[in-house]
Scaffold this active site. Sequence first.
Site, PDB file in Angstrom:
ATOM      1  N   PHE A   1      -1.607  -0.731 -10.375  1.00  0.00           N
ATOM      2  CA  PHE A   1      -2.215  -1.932  -9.791  1.00  0.00           C
ATOM      3  C   PHE A   1      -3.508  -2.354 -10.463  1.00  0.00           C
ATOM      4  O   PHE A   1      -4.092  -3.367 -10.104  1.00  0.00           O
ATOM      5  CB  PHE A   1      -2.393  -1.807  -8.274  1.00  0.00           C
ATOM      6  CG  PHE A   1      -3.086  -0.550  -7.795  1.00  0.00           C
ATOM      7  CD1 PHE A   1      -4.449  -0.396  -7.961  1.00  0.00           C
ATOM      8  CD2 PHE A   1      -2.366   0.447  -7.165  1.00  0.00           C
ATOM      9  CE1 PHE A   1      -5.089   0.754  -7.507  1.00  0.00           C
ATOM     10  CE2 PHE A   1      -2.998   1.599  -6.708  1.00  0.00           C
ATOM     11  CZ  PHE A   1      -4.365   1.753  -6.884  1.00  0.00           C
TER      12      PHE A   1
ATOM     13  N   GLU B   1      -0.749   4.360  -8.028  1.00  0.00           N
ATOM     14  CA  GLU B   1      -0.413   5.326  -6.983  1.00  0.00           C
ATOM     15  C   GLU B   1       0.936   5.939  -7.336  1.00  0.00           C
ATOM     16  O   GLU B   1       1.888   5.200  -7.613  1.00  0.00           O
ATOM     17  CB  GLU B   1      -0.338   4.573  -5.642  1.00  0.00           C
ATOM     18  CG  GLU B   1      -0.105   5.436  -4.441  1.00  0.00           C
ATOM     19  CD  GLU B   1      -1.415   5.899  -3.758  1.00  0.00           C
ATOM     20  OE1 GLU B   1      -2.522   5.671  -4.289  1.00  0.00           O
ATOM     21  OE2 GLU B   1      -1.300   6.511  -2.689  1.00  0.00           O
TER      22      GLU B   1
ATOM     23  N   LYS C   1      -7.654  -3.013   3.400  1.00  0.00           N
ATOM     24  CA  LYS C   1      -6.343  -2.445   3.739  1.00  0.00           C
ATOM     25  C   LYS C   1      -5.936  -2.849   5.150  1.00  0.00           C
ATOM     26  O   LYS C   1      -6.781  -3.041   6.021  1.00  0.00           O
ATOM     27  CB  LYS C   1      -6.348  -0.927   3.565  1.00  0.00           C
ATOM     28  CG  LYS C   1      -7.402  -0.229   4.365  1.00  0.00           C
ATOM     29  CD  LYS C   1      -7.469   1.261   4.022  1.00  0.00           C
ATOM     30  CE  LYS C   1      -8.629   1.892   4.747  1.00  0.00           C
ATOM     31  NZ  LYS C   1      -8.762   3.316   4.585  1.00  0.00           N
TER      32      LYS C   1
ATOM     33  N   LYS D   1       0.872  -1.179   0.000  1.00  0.00           N
ATOM     34  CA  LYS D   1       0.000   0.000   0.000  1.00  0.00           C
ATOM     35  C   LYS D   1       0.908   1.229   0.000  1.00  0.00           C
ATOM     36  O   LYS D   1       1.466   1.613   1.021  1.00  0.00           O
ATOM     37  CB  LYS D   1      -0.914   0.016   1.225  1.00  0.00           C
ATOM     38  CG  LYS D   1      -1.898   1.179   1.195  1.00  0.00           C
ATOM     39  CD  LYS D   1      -2.871   1.117   2.351  1.00  0.00           C
ATOM     40  CE  LYS D   1      -3.999   2.113   2.188  1.00  0.00           C
ATOM     41  NZ  LYS D   1      -3.570   3.488   2.001  1.00  0.00           N
TER      42      LYS D   1
ATOM     43  N   ARG E   1      -3.339   8.808  -5.487  1.00  0.00           N
ATOM     44  CA  ARG E   1      -4.040   7.976  -6.460  1.00  0.00           C
ATOM     45  C   ARG E   1      -3.886   8.612  -7.835  1.00  0.00           C
ATOM     46  O   ARG E   1      -4.058   9.821  -7.995  1.00  0.00           O
ATOM     47  CB  ARG E   1      -5.522   7.896  -6.077  1.00  0.00           C
ATOM     48  CG  ARG E   1      -6.339   6.872  -6.845  1.00  0.00           C
ATOM     49  CD  ARG E   1      -5.959   5.481  -6.406  1.00  0.00           C
ATOM     50  NE  ARG E   1      -6.780   4.447  -7.013  1.00  0.00           N
ATOM     51  CZ  ARG E   1      -7.780   3.820  -6.394  1.00  0.00           C
ATOM     52  NH1 ARG E   1      -8.111   4.138  -5.158  1.00  0.00           N
ATOM     53  NH2 ARG E   1      -8.438   2.867  -7.006  1.00  0.00           N
TER      54      ARG E   1
END
Length: 570
Positions: free
Chosen positions: A329, A288, A412, A238, A243
């Site tokens: 991703f 990201e 998450k 993560k 974004r």
Amino acid sequence: MEATAKRLELASMLASLFVDAKDEVEKLVFLVQGKLAPDYEGIETGMADKLLVKALSGISNVREDQILKDMAKTGDLGTVAFGIASGIKQRALEERMHTIADVFDSLKAISKISGEGSISKKLGLYTELIIGSTPSEAKYITRIITGRLRLGVSDATIISSLIAAFGWDGDPEAIEYAYNCYPDMARLARLMRSHDWHSIAATSPAPMVPVKVMLAERLTSLSEILVKLGKKAAFEYKYDGLRTQIHYDGSNVKIFSRGSEETTGNFPDIIRAFKSTFNLKSCILDGESVPYNPETGELYPFQMVSKRRGRKYDLEGKSEEIPIVVFLFDILYLDGRSTMNLPYEERRKLLESLFSENENFKLATRIVSSDLQEIQAFFEKSIADGCEGIVAKSVSDETPYRAGARGWQWIKFKRDYQRQMGDSLDLVVLGAFAGHGRRKGTYGALLMGVYNDERDTFETICKLGTGFNDEILFSLPKRFEALKTESCPNNVNSIMTPEVWFYPDTVLEVVGAEITISPVHTCAYSVIEEKSGLSLRFPRFTGIFRTDKKGSECSKTSEIISMYNNQAKK
Ligand code: AMP
């Protein structure tokens, strides 16, 4: 609409307005939100208050300094315009009355004026509009131009009002989903008005129109995550960045943020690298972007870059100084067709086949595993590599890209969860209490809130006065000046009355000790305990302004309820 605080009443007023508006409904859906186009088009009238003051003075012979004084009293130029339009005698009131199309088209024309002489042309068009306006029209037109219409009409309210107006009896989520794939309210209004349910159901994303991003749920233990996702799942780093949704239509590349705002200008290096990295006809990619040190490959937290650049992520020209890498991703669209309905594993394979990793584009690091020890080690490695934690993703066949949805397909798991309360919260500023003593001249505390997406209202969760350094503390009144409202906004539900109210817009990252029951806060009111809400105990500002989030993208009431329930379990 301005006078009601009841969401249902607002929606029913809008619904009948939409029916009456006939084909002007396509323009009306924007005007009631004080807009002229979807956000991603970035269309603004580009008229500063000063220019409007000049125009109003020209129409009325009221001096500019007097208008400024009147404006300072209420903070609203619309009220001043109301007074001025009431005094204009040139045309009888009965002769003045705009149609929706008149107003919309004139404002759009103002927004399109650019180049030499644009200021006086804009001024001329605005003057014409106001001279032909009733006082109320002048008030609301002026508020639209100054960005202060603030009727509290959210996208969700418009969608439910369109449903009520044009009689869709299927699942409302289907309409919302179509909008999330292609968030142009005019298109949706047009299709709904003509009962074209087929086109709505067939809505697919298109390059250059940002898709609402898919979001993750949260859990605080890895074993729970494995159970939830069916014993085996993919785990990705993560990344702690921004974004980044990348669109390519065969000739141009555009980048959109988490909130669907266009941020192409902030990523000149990524735009340049795109065409040499990818050889395809069109696409929409999701990832990201993270600043990094090219010498060591070390990732930096995004705040490092954004702090230096102020409110907007203005990276223009600075790309050499702080290089950015995009960790991709997901893929939503490829060479003329949507890939959103493919399962996640297939989308990932497709993405892997599209490019070779380089210093600007990489794949999100991941493993697919059912082994808790292996996953724990992967999580620890993610932290050591400068990430916030990991995102678990379901590898089942039923894993389409869910535009605009937070769902259990993505979960998450963050480093913060191992600290006291778990995650930090992103709270929206709703009001402020005056400071005393050392804090005289600024605020003593801010009234903070969360968003209840079921009721489409903001609810209060705590007073926040800790964690501000002096520089930030004394800049607060100026920072929030433009967001001041005269009274509690109609989409805010509060028991407390702060000295100043703000339109819910600014999101701050806050940590705290725990969630407790409180009779003075309205978050989840009467849900856990009769006549009480939930509040955050010992809140502290982390110093981070979440400028990437809009007001309604702050933490949700439902998240606070589940955090409270999780706490109780421990
Ligand atoms: P949060 O902002 O805490 O709700 O976490 C969700 C955000 O994590 C997304 O909006 C992304 O910006 C970010 N993120 C970072 N890495 C990933 C990843 N591998 N998959 C999905 N989201 C990610």
